[in-house]
Motif scaffolding. Structure first.
Motif, PDB file in Angstrom:
ATOM      1  N   GLN A 171      -6.973  -5.679 -31.497  1.00 34.52           N
ATOM      2  CA  GLN A 171      -8.247  -5.087 -31.937  1.00 34.52           C
ATOM      3  C   GLN A 171      -9.291  -5.274 -30.841  1.00 34.52           C
ATOM      4  O   GLN A 171      -9.332  -6.317 -30.188  1.00 34.52           O
ATOM      5  N   MET A 172     -10.145  -4.277 -30.683  1.00 34.81           N
ATOM      6  CA  MET A 172     -11.308  -4.430 -29.827  1.00 34.81           C
ATOM      7  C   MET A 172     -12.458  -4.812 -30.756  1.00 34.81           C
ATOM      8  O   MET A 172     -12.757  -4.096 -31.710  1.00 34.81           O
ATOM      9  N   PRO A 210     -24.987  -6.627 -27.774  1.00 32.84           N
ATOM     10  CA  PRO A 210     -24.774  -5.228 -28.163  1.00 32.84           C
ATOM     11  C   PRO A 210     -23.991  -4.457 -27.094  1.00 32.84           C
ATOM     12  O   PRO A 210     -24.167  -4.675 -25.896  1.00 32.84           O
ATOM     13  N   ASN A 211     -23.098  -3.597 -27.544  1.00 40.43           N
ATOM     14  CA  ASN A 211     -22.281  -2.732 -26.675  1.00 40.43           C
ATOM     15  C   ASN A 211     -21.318  -3.494 -25.772  1.00 40.43           C
ATOM     16  O   ASN A 211     -20.888  -2.980 -24.756  1.00 40.43           O
ATOM     17  N   GLU A 212     -20.997  -4.746 -26.126  1.00 44.27           N
ATOM     18  CA  GLU A 212     -19.994  -5.506 -25.380  1.00 44.27           C
ATOM     19  C   GLU A 212     -18.891  -5.934 -26.338  1.00 44.27           C
ATOM     20  O   GLU A 212     -19.145  -6.224 -27.502  1.00 44.27           O
ATOM     21  N   TYR A 213     -17.658  -5.975 -25.809  1.00 47.31           N
ATOM     22  CA  TYR A 213     -16.491  -6.201 -26.652  1.00 47.31           C
ATOM     23  C   TYR A 213     -15.556  -7.227 -26.026  1.00 47.31           C
ATOM     24  O   TYR A 213     -15.595  -7.473 -24.825  1.00 47.31           O
ATOM     25  N   TYR A 214     -14.702  -7.798 -26.866  1.00 53.30           N
ATOM     26  CA  TYR A 214     -13.573  -8.593 -26.404  1.00 53.30           C
ATOM     27  C   TYR A 214     -12.331  -8.091 -27.123  1.00 53.30           C
ATOM     28  O   TYR A 214     -12.427  -7.372 -28.121  1.00 53.30           O
ATOM     29  N   LEU A 215     -11.152  -8.426 -26.603  1.00 46.03           N
ATOM     30  CA  LEU A 215      -9.894  -8.049 -27.251  1.00 46.03           C
ATOM     31  C   LEU A 215      -9.339  -9.249 -27.992  1.00 46.03           C
ATOM     32  O   LEU A 215      -9.280 -10.357 -27.450  1.00 46.03           O
ATOM     33  N   LYS A 216      -8.932  -9.010 -29.210  1.00 39.62           N
ATOM     34  CA  LYS A 216      -8.324 -10.022 -30.073  1.00 39.62           C
ATOM     35  C   LYS A 216      -6.934  -9.497 -30.432  1.00 39.62           C
ATOM     36  O   LYS A 216      -6.790  -8.345 -30.845  1.00 39.62           O
ATOM     37  N   ARG A 236      -6.765 -13.648 -26.375  1.00 43.18           N
ATOM     38  CA  ARG A 236      -8.088 -13.071 -26.205  1.00 43.18           C
ATOM     39  C   ARG A 236      -8.248 -12.593 -24.765  1.00 43.18           C
ATOM     40  O   ARG A 236      -7.739 -13.216 -23.829  1.00 43.18           O
ATOM     41  N   VAL A 237      -8.988 -11.495 -24.619  1.00 42.50           N
ATOM     42  CA  VAL A 237      -9.424 -11.016 -23.311  1.00 42.50           C
ATOM     43  C   VAL A 237     -10.939 -10.960 -23.374  1.00 42.50           C
ATOM     44  O   VAL A 237     -11.506 -10.287 -24.246  1.00 42.50           O
ATOM     45  N   TRP A 238     -11.584 -11.665 -22.453  1.00 42.19           N
ATOM     46  CA  TRP A 238     -13.043 -11.732 -22.439  1.00 42.19           C
ATOM     47  C   TRP A 238     -13.646 -10.843 -21.367  1.00 42.19           C
ATOM     48  O   TRP A 238     -14.789 -10.386 -21.505  1.00 42.19           O
ATOM     49  N   GLY A 286     -12.822  -7.555 -18.375  1.00 39.26           N
ATOM     50  CA  GLY A 286     -11.899  -6.468 -18.050  1.00 39.26           C
ATOM     51  C   GLY A 286     -11.276  -5.876 -19.300  1.00 39.26           C
ATOM     52  O   GLY A 286     -10.131  -5.417 -19.292  1.00 39.26           O
ATOM     53  N   VAL A 287     -12.028  -5.889 -20.372  1.00 36.34           N
ATOM     54  CA  VAL A 287     -11.532  -5.503 -21.695  1.00 36.34           C
ATOM     55  C   VAL A 287     -10.980  -4.082 -21.712  1.00 36.34           C
ATOM     56  O   VAL A 287      -9.898  -3.836 -22.234  1.00 36.34           O
ATOM     57  N   PHE A 288     -11.717  -3.138 -21.132  1.00 34.36           N
ATOM     58  CA  PHE A 288     -11.307  -1.734 -21.250  1.00 34.36           C
ATOM     59  C   PHE A 288     -10.043  -1.439 -20.443  1.00 34.36           C
ATOM     60  O   PHE A 288      -9.179  -0.701 -20.892  1.00 34.36           O
ATOM     61  N   SER A 289      -9.894  -2.032 -19.272  1.00 36.23           N
ATOM     62  CA  SER A 289      -8.677  -1.794 -18.491  1.00 36.23           C
ATOM     63  C   SER A 289      -7.470  -2.479 -19.139  1.00 36.23           C
ATOM     64  O   SER A 289      -6.374  -1.918 -19.196  1.00 36.23           O
ATOM     65  N   LEU A 290      -7.659  -3.689 -19.653  1.00 39.62           N
ATOM     66  CA  LEU A 290      -6.533  -4.391 -20.288  1.00 39.62           C
ATOM     67  C   LEU A 290      -6.216  -3.823 -21.671  1.00 39.62           C
ATOM     68  O   LEU A 290      -5.087  -3.945 -22.149  1.00 39.62           O
ATOM     69  N   ASN A 291      -7.167  -3.161 -22.296  1.00 39.37           N
ATOM     70  CA  ASN A 291      -6.916  -2.536 -23.595  1.00 39.37           C
ATOM     71  C   ASN A 291      -5.794  -1.502 -23.503  1.00 39.37           C
ATOM     72  O   ASN A 291      -4.985  -1.373 -24.418  1.00 39.37           O
ATOM     73  N   ASP A 292      -5.729  -0.776 -22.399  1.00 39.93           N
ATOM     74  CA  ASP A 292      -4.679   0.233 -22.217  1.00 39.93           C
ATOM     75  C   ASP A 292      -3.317  -0.389 -21.927  1.00 39.93           C
ATOM     76  O   ASP A 292      -2.286   0.197 -22.215  1.00 39.93           O
ATOM     77  N   ILE A 293      -3.305  -1.568 -21.348  1.00 35.37           N
ATOM     78  CA  ILE A 293      -2.050  -2.242 -20.988  1.00 35.37           C
ATOM     79  C   ILE A 293      -1.457  -2.987 -22.183  1.00 35.37           C
ATOM     80  O   ILE A 293      -0.244  -2.985 -22.388  1.00 35.37           O
ATOM     81  N   LEU A 294      -2.318  -3.627 -22.966  1.00 36.17           N
ATOM     82  CA  LEU A 294      -1.863  -4.405 -24.122  1.00 36.17           C
ATOM     83  C   LEU A 294      -1.647  -3.455 -25.298  1.00 36.17           C
ATOM     84  O   LEU A 294      -2.585  -3.088 -25.999  1.00 36.17           O
TER      85      LEU A 294
END
Length: 185
Positions: free
Chosen positions: A39-40, A47-53, A66-68, A70-78
């Motif tokens: 999940q992002m 505001p407007n900042e995310y992490y990956l869980k 968790r990814v704190w 480089g969230v958007f680039s790692l979102n496509d890989i994970l």
């Protein structure tokens, strides 16, 4: 290919160096796991900042990831249900282990062994095979018996049937679970 496709592959050399059950706080990780439940999530105070869980899984268990940065680039890989090589650190958060992932690379399902990611069941392939053959041979001659013999004389179907779990969670979710459940019913 996803985790289900991995099951149909021949045994590969294990890529895992450290299993989840052996993780320790402070440990550096460079290993292959399967990603689940990604999940992002927006930060509460940014505001407007995310992490990956997400959850990382192997045959010995699961651990939070968790990814704190480089969230958007790692979102496509994970990707959920796919193997990935992660580099990061093991930390403790609220009494539980967590891997903070700094880098990730996709891993082809052809390069992994399903047994690294799906737990062993209570019965060996040989035990399940013997029981299955015994049940089939006790059936009376009928079109159903002919059908079962045709199906289970196909080595590809037989091999997959004896290897696959019955489900991805909760119910016979281990290697050989499909055969075990079918035999038990």
């Amino acid at each position: 290919m996803n985790v289900r496709d991995i099951l149909a592959k021949e045994r590969r050399l294990s890529q895992i160096k450290t299993y989840i059950k052996d993780l320790e706080v402070g440990q550096k990780i460079d290993d292959v796991f399967v990603v689940m439940y990604k999940q992002m999530v927006p930060f509460n105070n940014k505001p407007n900042e995310y992490y990956l869980k997400f959850t990382l899984k192997d045959a010995t268990g699961e651990v939070a990831g968790r990814v704190w940065q480089g969230v958007f680039s790692l979102n496509d890989i994970l990707r959920n249900d796919y193997p990935v090589r992660v580099r990061g650190s093991v930390v403790e958060f609220k009494g539980a282990l967590q891997i903070n992932v700094e880098e990730a690379q996709p891993v082809s399902p052809d390069e992994v062994d399903a047994r690294d990611f799906i737990p062993e069941g209570p019965y060996s392939k040989e035990q399940l095979e013997k029981r299955l053959d015994g049940i089939i041979e006790t059936l009376p001659k009928s079109p159903g018996l002919s059908f079962l013999r045709r199906v289970f004389n196909n080595e590809s179907i037989r091999k997959d049937f004896l290897l696959w779990p019955a489900a991805t969670s909760i119910h016979h979710n281990w290697l050989g679970g499909l055969a075990q459940h079918s035999i038990e019913v």
